[in-house]
Design an enzyme around this catalytic site. Structure first.
Site, short mmCIF file in Angstrom:
data_model
loop_
_atom_site.label_atom_id
_atom_site.label_comp_id
_atom_site.label_asym_id
_atom_site.label_seq_id
_atom_site.Cartn_x
_atom_site.Cartn_y
_atom_site.Cartn_z
N GLU A 140 -2.83 6.80 -3.64
CA GLU A 140 -2.51 6.24 -2.33
C GLU A 140 -2.78 7.32 -1.30
O GLU A 140 -2.18 8.40 -1.34
CB GLU A 140 -1.03 5.84 -2.25
CG GLU A 140 -0.72 5.20 -0.90
CD GLU A 140 0.71 5.40 -0.40
OE1 GLU A 140 1.21 4.52 0.30
OE2 GLU A 140 1.31 6.44 -0.71
N ASP A 195 1.63 8.15 -5.70
CA ASP A 195 2.20 7.94 -4.38
C ASP A 195 1.86 9.08 -3.41
O ASP A 195 1.89 10.26 -3.79
CB ASP A 195 3.74 7.86 -4.55
CG ASP A 195 4.45 7.49 -3.28
OD1 ASP A 195 4.19 6.39 -2.77
OD2 ASP A 195 5.28 8.29 -2.80
C1 NOJ Z 1 4.46 5.37 -0.10
C2 NOJ Z 1 5.21 4.21 -0.70
O1 NOJ Z 1 4.32 3.15 -0.88
C3 NOJ Z 1 6.33 3.89 0.26
O2 NOJ Z 1 6.97 2.69 -0.09
C4 NOJ Z 1 7.29 5.05 0.28
O3 NOJ Z 1 8.31 4.81 1.23
C5 NOJ Z 1 6.56 6.35 0.64
N1 NOJ Z 1 5.33 6.51 -0.07
C6 NOJ Z 1 7.43 7.53 0.30
O4 NOJ Z 1 7.46 7.71 -1.08
#
Ligand code: NOJ
Length: 580
Positions: A279, A214
């Site tokens: 990500e 993430d």
């Molecule tokens: C990316 C995640 O996909 C999202 O859902 C989340 O709110 C943020 N990161 C914070 O962790």
């Protein structure tokens, strides 16, 4: 012939790509009737997932997390090694792993790297300055502005307001890039990196096949805490939003590349292949254009296997042929060895059907959606398919489908309802006409199932050979049988509007992929944009004209019949209200 086509160029093969199905556990399937999806629910649907012809499943967080908005849908983690009872137990998860492996499916869990929840033991101890946790988070005394105490600098939170909150216990500010309940870990600190890697090991040793990691660009920060340059003014005299800064110092720091290498080393220590999907959707320019940042994390030997960026959200017919052509070239330039991952929807963005086709007349939407799905399948790199995209679900509307008092996403309160992500997080419709469309036997589901989704339920689409589901299943099987789509490099052709065309090319196969971005039928003559050798390699003849229906797709792939984005499916007319 196009300047873009270099027939003599050596064939560069990309690293292997994958199709990864994303499950958002709260809304996938509820096995115990509490209205909330759970791990056993996922296990019960593995045959369905397998039937989609995907390689792996990315399961969004199911770890212990604060209830309600503070938990950010599980992205605020209280304990990385514990499963939230709402989702089940560790034994349930082990069972999921076993059953998935038995079907040849790999399981990637979501690793929330750059922050924890505020009620994590590490944060509780850090705010009390207990060792070794004292420097586990990013603390700062703050600054003085006009005689008053002020945050250390102008860094902003993605979810609104300052990225700093004063903690009355430690009497210092702590950094949070998202909610106040998501304090940023100090990953500039070696000890914290070790602690995080140790949490990863826990899951890898259990047999997890890899991680979706993430918010990678948020992992590190400038140790000198310098102000980010504003786009339009100078802090603190202006109060601009998060996306109006250049992220020179708060995020996108070079140290993250080293951290990624450390994670890769951990993964390489296992006999069985472990995969990393990063990500990286925030770039330096007001959060946009993340492609260059994402590419720094992906490296065949030292980096992640694949990383998704923000570019997928701009892919639509309405973006135009020129934009898409340029985008594909940029993907290829930044990832010459492959490794970019495209996202056909995810839990943070509006449903693809609404985004690409919501503005079109009803009778064009299905073809337009299928065409964009095919484009995603043909792009270089891996592909994430978010649950429900295989059904062509439209975005649930607020408040028509989701009343205001049922909203779950904290963003609805912090930055506003128009940014709320619940519209893409409603439960999967499994059985048309059943209570909550078969998602739960409880009277009330975690979020309501939109009436329109009931008409697109899995069982109804399974029984219709022309449905979106059957189309997607066939299209994914077709992709899996085209080596050039799995590992070929990309040559974009110099076509004219409304045709977008490119070749995917590997040793032994050249596949032409052509798309008519307009609703009207057109013909396209590939030999006008291709040299003779490539034309022959793609199995086409000189002067041969190809007809493309409105929003049509055509391909020269040769291993299986090519799915074409027509005819329209029979999804059963007007949507029926779902009882319950
Ligand atoms: C990316 C995640 O996909 C999202 O859902 C989340 O709110 C943020 N990161 C914070 O962790």
């Amino acid at each position: 012939m196009s300047d873009d086509v270099k027939p003599s160029a050596a064939i560069k093969e990309h690293r292997p790509s994958e199709v990864i199905y994303q499950v958002y556990p709260a809304s996938f399937a509820d096995s115990d009737g509490d209205g909330h999806g759970d791990i056993r629910g996922i296990t019960a649907k593995l045959d369905y997932i397998k039937s989609l012809n995907v390689d792996a499943v990315w399961v969004s967080p199911f770890y212990l997390s604060p209830p309600g908005p503070e938990g950010d849908g599980g992205y605020a983690v209280t304990d990385h090694k514990a499963i939230d009872p709402r989702f089940g137990t560790l034994d349930d998860f082990k069972e999921l792993l076993k059953e998935a492996h038995g079907r040849g499916l790999r399981i990637y869990t979501d690793f929330v790297l750059p922050h924890t929840a505020g009620d994590h033991e590490w944060f509780e101890k850090s705010r009390r300055r207990e060792e070794p946790f004292k420097d586990y988070y990013v603390w700062h005394d703050g600054s003085i502005y006009n005689g008053h105490k002020a945050p250390p600098n102008n860094w902003k939170s993605v979810f609104g307001g300052e990225a700093w909150t004063f903690d009355p216990v430690r009497r210092q500010y702590y950094l949070h890039h998202f909610l106040k309940s998501q304090p940023a870990l100090n990953l500039n600190n070696e000890k914290v990196q070790e602690a995080v890697v140790d949490e990863m090991k826990f899951w890898l040793d259990m047999g997890v096949d890899g991680f979706r990691i993430d918010s990678l660009p948020y992992a590190n920060h400038d140790p000198e805490f310098r102000h980010n340059p504003w786009m339009f003014g100078q802090w603190p005299d202006v109060r601009e939003a998060w996306d109006q800064q250049f992220f020179e110092y708060s995020i996108c720091q070079p140290q993250t590349v080293k951290l990624v290498a450390r994670i890769r080393k951990l993964m390489d220590g296992y006999d069985r292949k472990k995969t990393t999907l990063g990500e990286a959707i925030a770039g330096k320019e007001g959060g946009k254009n993340a492609l260059p940042v994402a590419s720094t994390y992906v490296h065949r030997h030292e980096g992640l296997d694949t990383c998704y960026s923000d570019v997928s959200y701009g892919i639509a017919q309405s973006s135009g042929q020129g934009y898409l052509k340029d985008l594909i070239k940029r993907i290829e330039d930044h990832f010459p060895d492959g490794g970019h991952c495209n996202s056909l929807g995810n839990h943070d963005n509006p449903r693809t059907m609404t985004r690409v086709a919501g503005h079109l007349p009803q009778d064009q939407r299905e073809a337009a959606y299928r065409q964009i799905a095919m484009l995603f399948l043909c792009l270089p790199g891996s592909l994430c398919v978010y649950q429900g995209e295989e059904l062509g679900l439209p975005q649930a509307r607020i408040p028509e489908d989701i009343p205001l008092d049922r909203l779950q996403d904290p963003v609805a309160q912090t930055i506003g309802i128009d940014r709320c992500r619940d519209g893409a997080r409603t439960p999967m419709p499994w059985r048309a006409g059943a209570k909550n469309s078969g998602f739960t036997r409880a009277d009330k589901a975690y979020l309501p199932v939109p009436h329109e989704h009931d008409a697109r339920a899995v069982d109804r689409q399974e029984s219709d050979p022309r449905s979106t589901l059957r189309f997607m299943r066939e299209a994914l099987a077709w992709r899996a049988a085209q080596p050039a789509l799995l590992k070929g490099h990309t040559v974009v052709l110099d076509t004219k509007d409304p045709v977008l065309a490119f070749l995917r090319r590997c040793e032994g196969q050249v596949v032409l992929c052509a798309f008519n971005l307009s609703p009207h039928a057109v013909t396209f003559t590939p030999s006008e944009a291709l040299d003779d050798d490539l034309l022959r390699a793609a199995g086409l003849q000189k002067g041969q004209a190809l007809s493309l229906d409105g929003y049509g797709f055509i391909s020269s792939g040769d291993k299986k019949p090519v799915p074409v984005a027509a005819p329209l499916p029979n999804l059963g007319g007007a949507p029926k209200p779902a009882p319950g």
